[in-house]
Design a protein around this motif. Structure first.
Motif, PDB file in Angstrom:
ATOM      1  N   ARG A  92       0.727  -0.991  -0.198  1.00  0.00           N
ATOM      2  CA  ARG A  92      -0.214   0.280   0.065  1.00  0.00           C
ATOM      3  C   ARG A  92       1.358   0.904  -0.037  1.00  0.00           C
ATOM      4  O   ARG A  92       0.494   1.933  -0.875  1.00  0.00           O
ATOM      5  CB  ARG A  92      -0.803  -0.173   0.999  1.00  0.00           C
ATOM      6  N   PHE A  93       2.058   1.032   1.197  1.00  0.00           N
ATOM      7  CA  PHE A  93       2.943   2.299   1.164  1.00  0.00           C
ATOM      8  C   PHE A  93       3.607   2.947  -0.291  1.00  0.00           C
ATOM      9  O   PHE A  93       3.511   3.876  -1.506  1.00  0.00           O
ATOM     10  CB  PHE A  93       3.762   1.911   2.168  1.00  0.00           C
ATOM     11  N   LEU A  94       4.099   1.720  -1.330  1.00  0.00           N
ATOM     12  CA  LEU A  94       4.050   1.475  -1.952  1.00  0.00           C
ATOM     13  C   LEU A  94       3.360   2.139  -3.565  1.00  0.00           C
ATOM     14  O   LEU A  94       4.548   2.794  -4.352  1.00  0.00           O
ATOM     15  CB  LEU A  94       5.255   0.130  -2.964  1.00  0.00           C
ATOM     16  N   SER A  95       2.647   1.703  -3.427  1.00  0.00           N
ATOM     17  CA  SER A  95       1.594   2.398  -4.695  1.00  0.00           C
ATOM     18  C   SER A  95       0.921   3.831  -4.119  1.00  0.00           C
ATOM     19  O   SER A  95       0.365   3.641  -4.826  1.00  0.00           O
ATOM     20  CB  SER A  95       0.397   1.439  -4.951  1.00  0.00           C
ATOM     21  N   SER A  96       0.771   4.727  -3.463  1.00  0.00           N
ATOM     22  CA  SER A  96       0.796   5.403  -2.291  1.00  0.00           C
ATOM     23  C   SER A  96       0.990   6.087  -3.609  1.00  0.00           C
ATOM     24  O   SER A  96       2.566   5.953  -4.097  1.00  0.00           O
ATOM     25  CB  SER A  96       0.927   5.581  -1.755  1.00  0.00           C
ATOM     26  N   ASP A  97       0.316   7.572  -3.741  1.00  0.00           N
ATOM     27  CA  ASP A  97       1.059   8.673  -4.574  1.00  0.00           C
ATOM     28  C   ASP A  97       2.563   8.854  -3.943  1.00  0.00           C
ATOM     29  O   ASP A  97       3.467   9.714  -4.455  1.00  0.00           O
ATOM     30  CB  ASP A  97       0.046  10.036  -4.268  1.00  0.00           C
ATOM     31  N   PHE A  98       2.815   9.567  -2.426  1.00  0.00           N
ATOM     32  CA  PHE A  98       3.389   9.756  -1.553  1.00  0.00           C
ATOM     33  C   PHE A  98       5.153   9.274  -2.621  1.00  0.00           C
ATOM     34  O   PHE A  98       6.327   9.787  -2.556  1.00  0.00           O
ATOM     35  CB  PHE A  98       3.413   9.521  -0.416  1.00  0.00           C
TER      36      PHE A  98
END
Length: 333
Positions: A92-98
């Protein structure tokens, strides 16, 4: 001078080699002083001291056993859930916009893949992993052994505390023995009240955090409440660490949840600092804020968690001795 230097070096060698044992002894004595006020309270009501010690130990062991028997299944299940969901959190973090914005600028994922390949191609590094696993096992075994030693020493100190005090008072000159006894009793009594008060404050912290986490929907509330209780025993720095830790976990739910929890828990910490702790600790210690901060930092640096725990009562003892001995002597001059 040569003999003095030799004795100093010998003392330094002994302390550095039995430092862990000294920490265990200090922890056991600290716990025994915390339980002693309860035993004395029972003794004042006609309960013999051996029976009072047995009652305190049985009640404490029963409470701890019931606590862990109730919470361990939940803690284990929530810990397992964290481990199982860790890959999804990472994805989820790796696919986040950030992360995608950072990846576009710095190519972090490629660098991470390169470092991982280099690491596993290095035989020494891979061997270090297995060595680290064995080290973790050794640390756990030493921790269990240390806990057993602390438990045995606590029971011994609690049973023999009055005789130990009488023996120590006889080391003082007869003309000053009553004064030394009065100061020592005040110091040990304040330490015991501090331990009890800090335990009560930690319980309130954990209970409030659990209620807020349940209302706001923070995941793993039981496990985090247990962590909050442990951190709350560390004065001054423990509650802020708990605030940051729980807020980071709350981010896995939503940023709104993290913000709401942080605001509510921070408000409680202010309420506790100005209203709860002063009333709970009024019979225990009275240490100025700046001295308390310096003492906790110094104690944590020297002895870790135990040093941070005993820092405030130690500072209170030093201030009391300064007031009753040094300043009183200066006033007579």
């Amino acid at each position: 001078y040569t003999v003095g230097v030799g004795f100093a070096l010998l003392l330094f060698f002994i302390i550095t080699n039995v430092g862990e044992l000294l920490v265990w002894i200090g922890a056991a004595l600290f716990i025994a002083l915390g339980l002693d006020p309860v035993v004395r309270w029972l003794s004042a009501r006609g309960v013999p001291r051996p029976a009072g010690i047995a009652i305190v130990v049985v009640v404490l062991a029963g409470a701890v056993t019931a606590f862990f028997a109730t919470l361990i299944p939940t803690i284990v299940s929530q810990t397992t859930e964290i481990v199982n969901n860790a890959p999804s959190y990472v994805d989820r973090f790796l696919s986040s916009d950030f992360f995608l914005q950072i990846e576009a600028q710095f190519k972090i994922r490629e660098r991470v893949d390169e470092e991982v390949q280099k690491f596993f191609s290095n035989a020494d590094a891979v061997g270090g992993i297995f060595g680290g696993v064995l080290s973790v096992g050794t640390v756990i075994a030493n921790g269990l052994f240390g806990a057993l030693i602390i438990l045995v020493l606590t029971l011994y100190f609690l049973a023999s505390l009055p005789s130990m005090k009488k023996w120590a008072y006889r080391l003082a000159p007869r003309s000053r023995r009553r004064r030394v006894e009065a100061l020592s009793e005040e110091i040990t009594g304040s330490v015991g009240n501090y331990v009890i008060g800090q335990g009560f404050v930690a319980l309130l912290d954990a209970l409030y955090a659990f209620i807020i986490m349940t209302i706001t929907g923070v995941p793993f509330s039981v496990l985090l409440a247990f962590v909050v209780a442990l951190l709350a025993f560390i004065p001054l720095v423990g509650p802020p660490i708990a605030l940051v830790l729980v807020s980071l976990v709350a981010l896995t739910s939503s940023w709104q949840t993290a913000v709401v929890f942080a605001i509510l828990y921070m408000a409680y910490l202010q309420f506790e600092a100005y209203f709860v702790s002063p009333r709970v600790m009024q019979r225990a210690v009275a240490v100025p804020g700046a001295v308390a901060v310096i003492a906790v930092i110094a104690g944590g640096t020297l002895l870790g968690v135990l040093g941070a725990l005993i820092a405030i009562p130690t500072a209170a003892a030093v201030l009391l001795l300064m007031k009753e001995v040094v300043i009183a002597r200066q006033d007579r001059i």
